[in-house]
Write a protein that holds these residues in place. Structure first.
Motif, PDB file in Angstrom:
ATOM      1  N   ILE A  63      -3.355  10.113   2.305  1.00 45.58           N
ATOM      2  CA  ILE A  63      -3.804   8.890   2.499  1.00 45.58           C
ATOM      3  C   ILE A  63      -4.328   8.108   1.060  1.00 45.58           C
ATOM      4  O   ILE A  63      -5.119   9.012   0.517  1.00 45.58           O
ATOM      5  CB  ILE A  63      -5.076   8.885   3.588  1.00 45.58           C
ATOM      6  CG1 ILE A  63      -4.574   9.326   4.919  1.00 45.58           C
ATOM      7  CG2 ILE A  63      -5.849   7.583   3.777  1.00 45.58           C
ATOM      8  CD1 ILE A  63      -3.632   8.162   5.670  1.00 45.58           C
ATOM      9  N   ARG A  64      -4.043   7.067   1.026  1.00 41.25           N
ATOM     10  CA  ARG A  64      -4.583   6.302  -0.472  1.00 41.25           C
ATOM     11  C   ARG A  64      -5.203   5.097   0.157  1.00 41.25           C
ATOM     12  O   ARG A  64      -4.683   4.261   1.122  1.00 41.25           O
ATOM     13  CB  ARG A  64      -3.514   6.228  -1.175  1.00 41.25           C
ATOM     14  CG  ARG A  64      -2.600   7.086  -1.726  1.00 41.25           C
ATOM     15  CD  ARG A  64      -3.646   8.281  -2.812  1.00 41.25           C
ATOM     16  NE  ARG A  64      -2.641   8.749  -3.630  1.00 41.25           N
ATOM     17  CZ  ARG A  64      -2.811   8.882  -4.932  1.00 41.25           C
ATOM     18  NH1 ARG A  64      -3.903   8.208  -5.507  1.00 41.25           N
ATOM     19  NH2 ARG A  64      -1.924   9.339  -5.623  1.00 41.25           N
ATOM     20  N   LEU A  65      -6.121   4.523  -0.554  1.00 40.44           N
ATOM     21  CA  LEU A  65      -6.994   3.285  -0.470  1.00 40.44           C
ATOM     22  C   LEU A  65      -6.268   2.369  -1.508  1.00 40.44           C
ATOM     23  O   LEU A  65      -6.396   2.938  -2.895  1.00 40.44           O
ATOM     24  CB  LEU A  65      -8.436   3.327  -0.503  1.00 40.44           C
ATOM     25  CG  LEU A  65      -9.195   4.032   0.446  1.00 40.44           C
ATOM     26  CD1 LEU A  65     -10.478   4.086   0.388  1.00 40.44           C
ATOM     27  CD2 LEU A  65      -8.770   3.611   1.933  1.00 40.44           C
TER      28      LEU A  65
ATOM     29  N   VAL B 250      -6.654  -2.005   1.823  1.00 39.49           N
ATOM     30  CA  VAL B 250      -5.862  -1.403   2.979  1.00 39.49           C
ATOM     31  C   VAL B 250      -5.758   0.493   2.744  1.00 39.49           C
ATOM     32  O   VAL B 250      -5.918   0.865   1.639  1.00 39.49           O
ATOM     33  CB  VAL B 250      -4.377  -2.056   2.970  1.00 39.49           C
ATOM     34  CG1 VAL B 250      -4.530  -3.377   3.412  1.00 39.49           C
ATOM     35  CG2 VAL B 250      -3.678  -1.925   1.768  1.00 39.49           C
ATOM     36  N   GLU B 251      -5.354   0.819   3.782  1.00 35.91           N
ATOM     37  CA  GLU B 251      -5.189   2.262   3.852  1.00 35.91           C
ATOM     38  C   GLU B 251      -3.588   2.664   3.956  1.00 35.91           C
ATOM     39  O   GLU B 251      -3.193   1.917   4.934  1.00 35.91           O
ATOM     40  CB  GLU B 251      -5.918   2.853   4.906  1.00 35.91           C
ATOM     41  CG  GLU B 251      -6.575   4.015   4.275  1.00 35.91           C
ATOM     42  CD  GLU B 251      -7.569   4.408   5.714  1.00 35.91           C
ATOM     43  OE1 GLU B 251      -8.825   4.823   5.671  1.00 35.91           O
ATOM     44  OE2 GLU B 251      -6.880   4.827   6.814  1.00 35.91           O
ATOM     45  N   CYS B 252      -3.096   3.376   3.208  1.00 36.82           N
ATOM     46  CA  CYS B 252      -1.748   3.739   3.315  1.00 36.82           C
ATOM     47  C   CYS B 252      -1.278   5.165   2.828  1.00 36.82           C
ATOM     48  O   CYS B 252      -2.241   5.595   2.207  1.00 36.82           O
ATOM     49  CB  CYS B 252      -0.724   2.701   2.152  1.00 36.82           C
ATOM     50  SG  CYS B 252      -1.181   0.972   2.338  1.00 36.82           S
TER      51      CYS B 252
ATOM     52  N   ARG C  53      -7.377   7.759  -5.751  1.00 38.76           N
ATOM     53  CA  ARG C  53      -7.157   9.083  -5.563  1.00 38.76           C
ATOM     54  C   ARG C  53      -7.232   9.515  -3.994  1.00 38.76           C
ATOM     55  O   ARG C  53      -7.867   8.880  -3.271  1.00 38.76           O
ATOM     56  CB  ARG C  53      -7.841  10.038  -6.228  1.00 38.76           C
ATOM     57  CG  ARG C  53      -9.349  10.145  -5.665  1.00 38.76           C
ATOM     58  CD  ARG C  53     -10.255  10.588  -6.877  1.00 38.76           C
ATOM     59  NE  ARG C  53     -10.816   9.259  -7.362  1.00 38.76           N
ATOM     60  CZ  ARG C  53     -12.028   8.970  -7.930  1.00 38.76           C
ATOM     61  NH1 ARG C  53     -13.008  10.037  -8.249  1.00 38.76           N
ATOM     62  NH2 ARG C  53     -12.191   7.754  -8.613  1.00 38.76           N
ATOM     63  N   SER C  54      -6.372  10.425  -3.517  1.00 39.51           N
ATOM     64  CA  SER C  54      -6.566  10.736  -2.102  1.00 39.51           C
ATOM     65  C   SER C  54      -7.907  11.464  -1.974  1.00 39.51           C
ATOM     66  O   SER C  54      -8.465  12.170  -2.691  1.00 39.51           O
ATOM     67  CB  SER C  54      -5.376  11.758  -1.714  1.00 39.51           C
ATOM     68  OG  SER C  54      -5.845  12.701  -1.887  1.00 39.51           O
TER      69      SER C  54
ATOM     70  N   GLY D 264      -5.347   5.453 -16.194  1.00 40.61           N
ATOM     71  CA  GLY D 264      -6.617   5.737 -15.389  1.00 40.61           C
ATOM     72  C   GLY D 264      -6.751   6.879 -15.242  1.00 40.61           C
ATOM     73  O   GLY D 264      -5.953   8.048 -15.211  1.00 40.61           O
ATOM     74  N   GLU D 265      -8.302   7.471 -14.855  1.00 38.33           N
ATOM     75  CA  GLU D 265      -8.460   8.640 -15.034  1.00 38.33           C
ATOM     76  C   GLU D 265      -8.115   9.633 -13.662  1.00 38.33           C
ATOM     77  O   GLU D 265      -7.372  10.650 -13.933  1.00 38.33           O
ATOM     78  CB  GLU D 265      -9.999   8.986 -15.515  1.00 38.33           C
ATOM     79  CG  GLU D 265     -10.511  10.309 -15.997  1.00 38.33           C
ATOM     80  CD  GLU D 265     -11.967  10.307 -16.028  1.00 38.33           C
ATOM     81  OE1 GLU D 265     -12.506  11.106 -16.373  1.00 38.33           O
ATOM     82  OE2 GLU D 265     -12.809   9.107 -15.961  1.00 38.33           O
ATOM     83  N   PHE D 266      -8.526   9.054 -12.722  1.00 33.71           N
ATOM     84  CA  PHE D 266      -8.272   9.517 -11.519  1.00 33.71           C
ATOM     85  C   PHE D 266      -7.262   9.001 -10.509  1.00 33.71           C
ATOM     86  O   PHE D 266      -6.448   9.485  -9.705  1.00 33.71           O
ATOM     87  CB  PHE D 266      -9.605  10.040 -10.586  1.00 33.71           C
ATOM     88  CG  PHE D 266     -10.216  10.830 -11.353  1.00 33.71           C
ATOM     89  CD1 PHE D 266     -10.024  12.210 -11.477  1.00 33.71           C
ATOM     90  CD2 PHE D 266     -11.451  10.402 -11.854  1.00 33.71           C
ATOM     91  CE1 PHE D 266     -10.925  13.129 -12.442  1.00 33.71           C
ATOM     92  CE2 PHE D 266     -12.504  11.450 -12.570  1.00 33.71           C
ATOM     93  CZ  PHE D 266     -12.082  12.587 -12.854  1.00 33.71           C
ATOM     94  N   ASP D 267      -7.492   7.622 -10.503  1.00 32.95           N
ATOM     95  CA  ASP D 267      -6.847   6.714  -9.716  1.00 32.95           C
ATOM     96  C   ASP D 267      -5.476   6.244 -10.523  1.00 32.95           C
ATOM     97  O   ASP D 267      -5.595   5.983 -11.674  1.00 32.95           O
ATOM     98  CB  ASP D 267      -7.704   5.650  -9.316  1.00 32.95           C
ATOM     99  CG  ASP D 267      -9.011   5.980  -8.820  1.00 32.95           C
ATOM    100  OD1 ASP D 267      -9.121   6.938  -8.141  1.00 32.95           O
ATOM    101  OD2 ASP D 267     -10.186   5.622  -9.361  1.00 32.95           O
ATOM    102  N   LEU D 268      -4.587   5.450  -9.612  1.00 30.56           N
ATOM    103  CA  LEU D 268      -3.509   5.022 -10.262  1.00 30.56           C
ATOM    104  C   LEU D 268      -3.803   3.222 -10.435  1.00 30.56           C
ATOM    105  O   LEU D 268      -4.228   2.789  -9.630  1.00 30.56           O
ATOM    106  CB  LEU D 268      -2.321   5.034  -9.286  1.00 30.56           C
ATOM    107  CG  LEU D 268      -1.685   6.698  -8.975  1.00 30.56           C
ATOM    108  CD1 LEU D 268      -0.731   6.316  -8.257  1.00 30.56           C
ATOM    109  CD2 LEU D 268      -1.218   7.090 -10.320  1.00 30.56           C
ATOM    110  N   ASN D 269      -3.455   3.213 -11.688  1.00 35.82           N
ATOM    111  CA  ASN D 269      -3.413   1.584 -11.839  1.00 35.82           C
ATOM    112  C   ASN D 269      -2.271   1.246 -12.157  1.00 35.82           C
ATOM    113  O   ASN D 269      -1.888   1.695 -13.282  1.00 35.82           O
ATOM    114  CB  ASN D 269      -4.773   1.292 -13.143  1.00 35.82           C
ATOM    115  CG  ASN D 269      -5.891   1.528 -12.656  1.00 35.82           C
ATOM    116  OD1 ASN D 269      -6.385   1.212 -11.599  1.00 35.82           O
ATOM    117  ND2 ASN D 269      -6.888   1.915 -13.714  1.00 35.82           N
TER     118      ASN D 269
END
Ligand SMILES: Cc1ncc(COP(=O)(O)O)c(C=O)c1O
Length: 1001
Positions: A96-98, A87-89, A47-48, A25-30
């Motif tokens: 904070i991550r979505l 969800v937000e965690c 991403r945060s 994934g480019e920026f986000d975690l998959n």
């Protein structure tokens, strides 16, 4: 990565216990989620700082697509236990991550898929169109954000071109941006809608196995959705489809056709695709260059640019030319006004000024097609004397005759007509003009007013010589062009570009072969509705696979000759129709090779040609032993059929001449021959001989052997009698195991294997004895072929023959496949085994296509047979057969084909062994001379056969224009068995294509 935190969130929020691993994934975690209940998901950890709207847009779009186009393979969003979509965690750093979860789709990334077939690309085009149709009614405020990937807002890249250091690359980008700015006003007028915006080669998934057709199994990542002209969608997908594709233009056209079948694109949109596609690649390389500034140590960034640069560095296609191609595949006029021009020509048909002072309506048509013509004799070489006599073979023609439009011909032999390095590469064959053959100096008149656009003398051999292109205008000011080729270039003194030529004016005349490129005098008269991209250099012939396009750019010019279109239009035999008729008239078990069968209408040495002139390398057929269409055989047939073709009831010197020549190749004790018509008939006769000589019936033979299609031959062919629905094993037949030292009971590391395999004969003989059936003999293909191109260990037959002879039997060697020099070092397979059979069978190669079979034996055995009724075969030993058989033997000697088989065989086997080093699927490479097999396995250790891979390779080789077979009890052995004429180029082509195909698996 520390997955613990995500694991516990998954459990709490979604109730899923799972093993996690990273996806890219480019920026986000998959994160790949393999749940304990065996279901797979992807957890998206944004991403945060990621905006909720960004996630919300994607989730809503996926839900929207699921409702409106449930069949599209988009991932399904999985809500949390409490029904939330995301969800937000906090992550391990307290940021904070979505998080959201989707179901994992099957398949691998399109970019990693080896063979990107046009069928797959067309499917993708259709899916993108369905996606666009569904997204039209989607709305979300986030679609309207600023986005660097929005192709309708891509001018930002202009400010960064200076970052590109390579000056040629910079220049390419500047041109792309210039073109883009030119089309921008038109782009902005196109219908806008929400689009996916990033169907790139990482965002499409392919589900494929070797025995099923690949299909698109997923479209991912709606993160770049935006509100943009819908044409940007296909342009973006197209930008990735073309990368590293062997035929990028064809691939793009197929994508667009697939899209257009679902959602019609109009001509304006089609015109925008090519410049937009190039701009998308420009955005991509500039974006990654910018990223590499921030992260100079990431080598991936530059590597990822390479396919784009490879594509952009190619010779630029004129955007109008590409637009025309896309228009034509979508059934639209190639340029605006092209349909009006055609209507005008049609309306005016009959009232154009005659080109010649001669009524063309009354002159005969003559065909130079692949099917009808024998010109040129060698389809890879047109010597000047043949070029100057083209058409000579056509009967009933007079001084004037016409050659067809849309006619595939083999006279275009120069490498310039080939698109690829091989003789069997794609070849332009289909004539795009009408030819009018007429005496030298015949005067040519302009059919209508025109302006000279080109006036040149092209002096190359087989070029045009003098050529003029006129530009014309219809009353509506639509422009079109006519081309006059093979002129006497004397006009160069009088005519220059820009001159006007009035309708009916005599403006040039035909040249002879000294000035017209070397051809028999004729006018090549071609019409074109546009010249962008072909300018002054119009192709006179097109690639059969691209004719949908060329017929639209250069339509039939019959109207300008005041002739009906159908008079000058040629249609090759329709293959589909022949297939349909075949199914209607023949039994179902008359097998046909390939899902999409080939229809072959000409051959030359080790090449064959289909009805459109597509060449194929023949790596399969052993019948044309000395090559297809050998001129010496042709001569003999024509000559003898003009004299007599009788039978062996009468004397003819050809009979004994053939027998003498043939017997000179055998050990002295084999001094009698019987001529029949086929290998089957020869084996049938061999059965009678062994029985006549021994007075017994029992036969020992190899498992999986093949000796022919007649009743007796099938009885001794385990390959047939044991096949599904086969007649089963006769009680007088005993089978022994194949001497296969790769997969059989005794392996290559056993020095005694020849003896051990040979000893198996004993129990077969005892079985016959136990049934009170006497032993008549042993028969085997010297090297079993349908059993998988088996090379028995040296000395095997010595041992078998010893046992058989000790038990009173005779030994028959079926040399249909192995005889006559194919093995290179040995003229016959039995020589390699160090044995002298009692009877030898020869078949198809001895006739090179003419039906001949021969049984060779000793005087003693022939004498036993002579105790019975007379022997006679009406066509066996016909005058013609004898002449052909002897000629084949002489050609093998005089053209040193045995030696060629040895050299080419070594080269082939060496190359195959190198491939074996690189590809574990190649379990074994075996062969001698040009009798070779490649044994394909699922696992080298277990040697488990891989028939699916074998069938895949066979079919893909055909796509590469190489015909090959597959053999073996499990059909997992590629059989390579070309005519003995094959040369280094042919072997290189086989190896190179095989390597490419292995790489795509
Ligand atoms: C080894 C062998 N023997 C006999 C035959 C039968 O020959 P025909 O088809 O000419 O009857 C074949 C044909 O493929 C063969 O391969």
């Amino acid at each position: 990565m520390n997955f613990a935190i995500w694991q516990s969130i998954l459990e709490q929020q979604w109730g899923i216990k799972a093993k996690l691993s990273s996806l890219d994934g480019e920026f986000d975690l998959n994160i790949l989620v393999k749940s304990t209940n065996t279901k797979n998901y992807v957890l998206k950890v944004m991403r945060s700082g990621c905006l909720q709207d960004f996630v919300d847009m994607q989730i809503k779009a996926l839900n929207h697509l699921k409702v409106s186009e449930p069949e599209l393979p988009f991932p399904e969003v999985v809500a949390t236990l409490s029904g939330q979509k995301f969800v937000e965690c906090k992550d391990e750093f307290g940021k904070i991550r979505l998080l959201w979860l989707i179901k994992k789709l099957p398949g691998h990334k399109y970019v990693d898929h080896g063979y990107k077939s046009l069928n797959l690309i067309s499917q993708l085009g259709g899916m993108i169109a369905k996606c666009d149709a569904a997204l039209k009614s989607f709305e979300h405020k986030f679609l309207h954000r600023d986005l660097k990937w929005n192709l309708s807002e891509a001018s930002w890249v202009e400010g960064h071109v200076d970052l590109i250091e390579d000056s040629s690359h910079k220049c390419i980008l500047e041109n792309i941006i210039k073109d883009y700015k030119n089309i921008l006003p038109m782009l902005k007028k196109q219908p806008f809608q929400p689009i996916h915006g990033d169907v790139n080669d990482h965002n499409a998934l392919v589900n494929a196995s070797l025995n099923t057709k690949a299909s698109i199994s997923g479209i991912l990542d709606l993160g770049d959705m935006c509100f943009a002209p819908r044409v940007c969608e296909v342009a973006i997908a197209g930008a990735y489809i073309v990368l590293d594709h062997e035929k990028p233009e064809a691939a793009l056209a197929t994508l667009i056709e697939g899209y257009n079948c679902i959602l019609r694109l109009d001509t304006r949109e089609l015109d925008l695709i090519w410049p937009l596609l190039r701009m998308r690649l420009a955005v991509s390389v500039i974006n990654s260059t910018l990223m590499s500034k921030d992260d100079p140590d990431d080598p991936y960034i530059t590597v990822s640019q390479e396919p784009a640069w490879r594509f952009l560095e190619r010779k630029v296609k004129h955007s109008k030319f590409m637009a025309a191609r896309l228009r034509s595949i979508c059934g639209k006029p190639v340029v605006d006004g092209a349909d009006r021009v055609l209507a005008y020509l049609n309306e005016k048909r009959g009232s154009f000024f005659p080109i010649f002072d001669y009524d063309l309506a009354s002159i005969p048509m003559g065909s130079l097609s692949v099917e009808n013509s024998l010109w040129p004799k060698n389809p890879f070489f047109l010597p000047p004397e043949e070029a100057a006599r083209v058409g000579e073979e056509i009967e009933h023609k007079d001084a004037f005759w016409m050659g067809y439009y849309n006619e595939p011909r083999l006279i275009y032999v120069e490498p310039a007509f080939r698109n690829g390095p091989w003789k069997a590469s794609d070849r332009r064959t289909v004539h795009l003009a009408v030819d009018i053959f007429a005496p030298t100096s015949t005067r040519v008149h302009s059919p209508l007013d025109g302006r000279v656009a080109v006036a040149e003398n092209r002096v190359g051999y087989l070029d045009y010589g003098g050529v003029i292109i006129l530009e014309h205008k219809t009353p509506d000011d639509d422009i079109f062009y006519t081309l006059y080729g093979h002129l006497n270039p004397e006009f160069m003194e009088r005519i220059k570009v820009g001159d006007t030529i009035d309708a009916g004016t005599f403006f040039c005349h035909l040249g002879d072969e000294k000035v017209n490129g070397g051809w028999a005098p004729h006018l090549h008269f071609q019409l074109a509705l546009m010249t962008e991209g072909i300018e002054a250099d119009w192709p006179g012939v097109g690639d059969p696979d691209e004719m949908y396009f060329w017929r639209s750019v250069c339509p039939n010019p019959a109207a300008l000759l005041n002739l009906p279109d159908k008079m000058t239009h040629y249609s090759p035999t329709n293959k589909r129709e022949i297939l349909r008729e075949r199914q209607e008239h023949f039994g179902r078990n008359l097998s046909i090779t390939y899902e999409n069968p080939v229809m072959l209408v000409r051959g030359w040495k080790h090449h064959m040609f289909d009805e459109w002139g597509r060449p194929y390398l023949d790596a399969y057929n052993n019948v044309p032993h000395v090559g297809h269409a050998h001129p010496r055989i042709q001569r003999i047939v024509t000559n003898q059929m003009g004299r007599i073709n009788s039978n062996t009831r009468y004397l003819h010197p050809a009979q004994t001449a053939f027998a003498k020549k043939l017997l000179s190749k055998f050990p002295l004790k084999l001094d009698k021959c019987f001529f029949v018509n086929s290998g089957s008939e020869a084996n049938e006769l061999a059965l009678r001989l062994v029985r006549a000589h021994t007075g017994s019936k029992g036969i020992v033979t190899l498992n999986h052997g093949y000796h022919g299609n007649t009743t007796g031959a099938v009885d001794i062919s385990a390959y047939k009698f044991n096949a599904g629905g086969g007649v089963g094993q006769a009680n007088w037949v005993e089978l022994i195991e194949l001497p296969d030292d790769y997969r059989g009971e005794f392996k290559r590391n056993d020095p005694k294997r020849a003896e051990k395999f040979g000893n198996l004969v004993d129990s077969a003989i005892s079985n016959l004895t136990a049934k009170q059936i006497g032993l008549a003999g042993f028969i085997a293909e010297t090297f079993p072929s349908v059993a998988g191109q088996i090379i028995p260990p040296e000395g095997y037959l010595q041992n078998v023959y010893k046992h058989i002879r000790n038990a009173g039997g005779l030994c028959v060697a079926d040399e249909v496949q192995t005889g006559l020099g194919r093995l290179g070092k040995f003229y016959f397979g039995f020589e390699q085994q160090g044995v002298e059979p009692d009877i030898v069978i020869l078949g198809k190669p001895i006739g090179n296509g003419h039906p001949i079979g021969v049984v060779i034996t000793s005087s003693e055995i022939a004498e036993s047979f002579a105790q019975g009724p007379e022997f006679f075969s009406t066509f066996g030993g016909s005058t013609l057969s004898c002449l052909i058989g002897k000629e084949v033997l002489e050609i093998i000697d005089e053209e040193k084909l045995q030696n060629n088989a040895s050299l080419m065989g070594k080269k082939l086997l060496n190359g195959l062994s190198k491939l074996q080093d690189n590809f574990s699927q190649i379990g074994d490479v075996r062969g001698l001379g040009l009798f070779c097999g490649v044994d394909l396995v699922k696992n080298r250790e277990t040697r488990e056969e891989d028939p699916d891979l074998c069938s895949y390779i066979k079919n893909r080789m055909r796509d590469h224009r190489i015909l090959m077979g597959s053999e073996g009890p499990k059909d997992n052995v590629l059989k390579i068995r070309p005519p003995l004429t094959i040369d280094e180029e042919g072997i290189d082509m086989i190896l190179s294509c095989l390597q490419k195909i292995m790489q795509e698996i």
